[in-house]
Design a protein around this motif. Structure first.
Motif, mmCIF file in Angstrom:
data_model
loop_
_atom_site.group_PDB
_atom_site.id
_atom_site.type_symbol
_atom_site.label_atom_id
_atom_site.label_comp_id
_atom_site.label_asym_id
_atom_site.label_seq_id
_atom_site.Cartn_x
_atom_site.Cartn_y
_atom_site.Cartn_z
ATOM 1 N N GLY A 1 7.738 4.937 -4.532
ATOM 2 C CA GLY A 1 6.556 6.050 -3.946
ATOM 3 C C GLY A 1 6.713 7.161 -4.841
ATOM 4 O O GLY A 1 6.822 7.324 -6.117
ATOM 5 N N THR A 2 6.594 8.215 -4.141
ATOM 6 C CA THR A 2 6.758 9.755 -5.020
ATOM 7 C C THR A 2 7.874 10.369 -4.350
ATOM 8 O O THR A 2 8.746 10.150 -3.776
ATOM 9 C CB THR A 2 5.384 10.523 -4.845
ATOM 10 N N ARG B 1 0.839 -1.158 0.145
ATOM 11 C CA ARG B 1 -0.116 0.158 0.046
ATOM 12 C C ARG B 1 0.900 1.221 -0.134
ATOM 13 O O ARG B 1 1.875 1.304 0.918
ATOM 14 C CB ARG B 1 -0.840 -0.030 1.322
ATOM 15 N N VAL B 2 0.796 2.186 -0.958
ATOM 16 C CA VAL B 2 1.358 3.418 -1.128
ATOM 17 C C VAL B 2 0.547 4.571 -0.860
ATOM 18 O O VAL B 2 -0.342 4.726 -1.806
ATOM 19 C CB VAL B 2 2.273 3.367 -2.578
ATOM 20 N N ASN B 3 0.683 5.085 -0.048
ATOM 21 C CA ASN B 3 -0.208 6.269 0.521
ATOM 22 C C ASN B 3 -1.798 5.836 0.451
ATOM 23 O O ASN B 3 -2.589 6.548 -0.080
ATOM 24 C CB ASN B 3 0.086 7.404 -0.424
ATOM 25 N N GLY B 4 -1.971 4.419 0.996
ATOM 26 C CA GLY B 4 -3.319 4.333 0.986
ATOM 27 C C GLY B 4 -3.809 3.413 -0.127
ATOM 28 O O GLY B 4 -4.815 3.039 -0.056
ATOM 29 N N ASP C 1 6.361 9.661 1.641
ATOM 30 C CA ASP C 1 5.365 8.341 1.539
ATOM 31 C C ASP C 1 4.976 7.484 2.531
ATOM 32 O O ASP C 1 6.007 7.552 3.553
ATOM 33 C CB ASP C 1 5.843 7.659 0.216
ATOM 34 N N TYR C 2 4.153 6.924 2.591
ATOM 35 C CA TYR C 2 3.615 6.076 3.513
ATOM 36 C C TYR C 2 3.576 4.566 2.785
ATOM 37 O O TYR C 2 2.572 4.484 2.199
ATOM 38 C CB TYR C 2 2.559 6.167 4.388
ATOM 39 N N ILE C 3 4.591 3.496 3.022
ATOM 40 C CA ILE C 3 4.648 2.277 2.452
ATOM 41 C C ILE C 3 4.527 1.489 3.230
ATOM 42 O O ILE C 3 5.491 1.255 3.901
ATOM 43 C CB ILE C 3 5.893 2.390 1.305
ATOM 44 N N ASP D 1 10.247 9.120 3.986
ATOM 45 C CA ASP D 1 9.383 8.061 3.739
ATOM 46 C C ASP D 1 9.208 7.123 5.223
ATOM 47 O O ASP D 1 10.165 7.057 5.951
ATOM 48 C CB ASP D 1 9.810 7.148 2.586
ATOM 49 N N TYR D 2 7.894 6.531 5.284
ATOM 50 C CA TYR D 2 7.948 5.733 6.125
ATOM 51 C C TYR D 2 7.791 4.282 5.328
ATOM 52 O O TYR D 2 6.554 4.336 4.763
ATOM 53 C CB TYR D 2 6.570 5.874 7.168
#
Length: 146
Positions: free
Chosen positions: A46-47, A33-36, A51-53, A71-72
């Motif tokens: 990611g971007t 899941r990348v940013n939801g 990002d939250y991955i 990033d996380y």
């Protein structure tokens, strides 16, 4: 005699070929899941921003890249041989809830990162910047100040 031998070889080939084809497993696709947003790919990216991955275990050869921003990245399992997790630029938080397999890599890259993994049989490299790395066992991390 030669005709019978030819038939026997052809029959053997017809029996062995399908067995050989079914014995080769297909490459697993990692689901993250990348940013939801759910992403299923062997190369998850990611971007340019933060990002939250989150991913499950990575199959051998899979890659996760945060790119830019803080990033996380969480891997909920182990990294198969040759799998790579890259933080990219920005202060990243990378957590591998399992082992880093042989030939696998966790790379913080540029800026100050926090990296935490289980047993490291591959490489954990903080990169440039002031990096905090925690490895439960195995190979020690490199380019980590604490």
């Amino acid at each position: 005699m030669i005709r019978h031998l030819t038939r026997a070889l052809c029959a053997t080939t017809l029996v062995i070929a399908p067995i050989a084809l079914t014995a080769t497993p297909a490459h697993a696709v990692t689901t993250c899941r990348v940013n939801g947003v759910t992403v299923s790919s062997a190369n998850v990216v990611g971007t340019a921003g933060p990002d939250y991955i989150t991913c499950g275990p990575l199959a051998p050869g899979d890659q996760v890249s945060g790119l830019g921003g803080a990033d996380y990245i969480t891997i909920g399992g182990s990294l198969g041989g040759g799998a790579v997790v890259r933080g990219g630029t920005g202060g990243d938080y990378i957590l591998v809830n399992g082992s880093v397999g042989p030939m696998a890599q966790v790379l913080g890259e540029a800026d100050g990162d926090y990296i935490r993994v289980g047993t490291n049989l591959g490489a954990v490299n903080g990169g440039t910047g002031f990096d905090l790395c925690r490895v439960a066992g195995g190979n020690p991390p490199v380019n980590c100040e604490a």
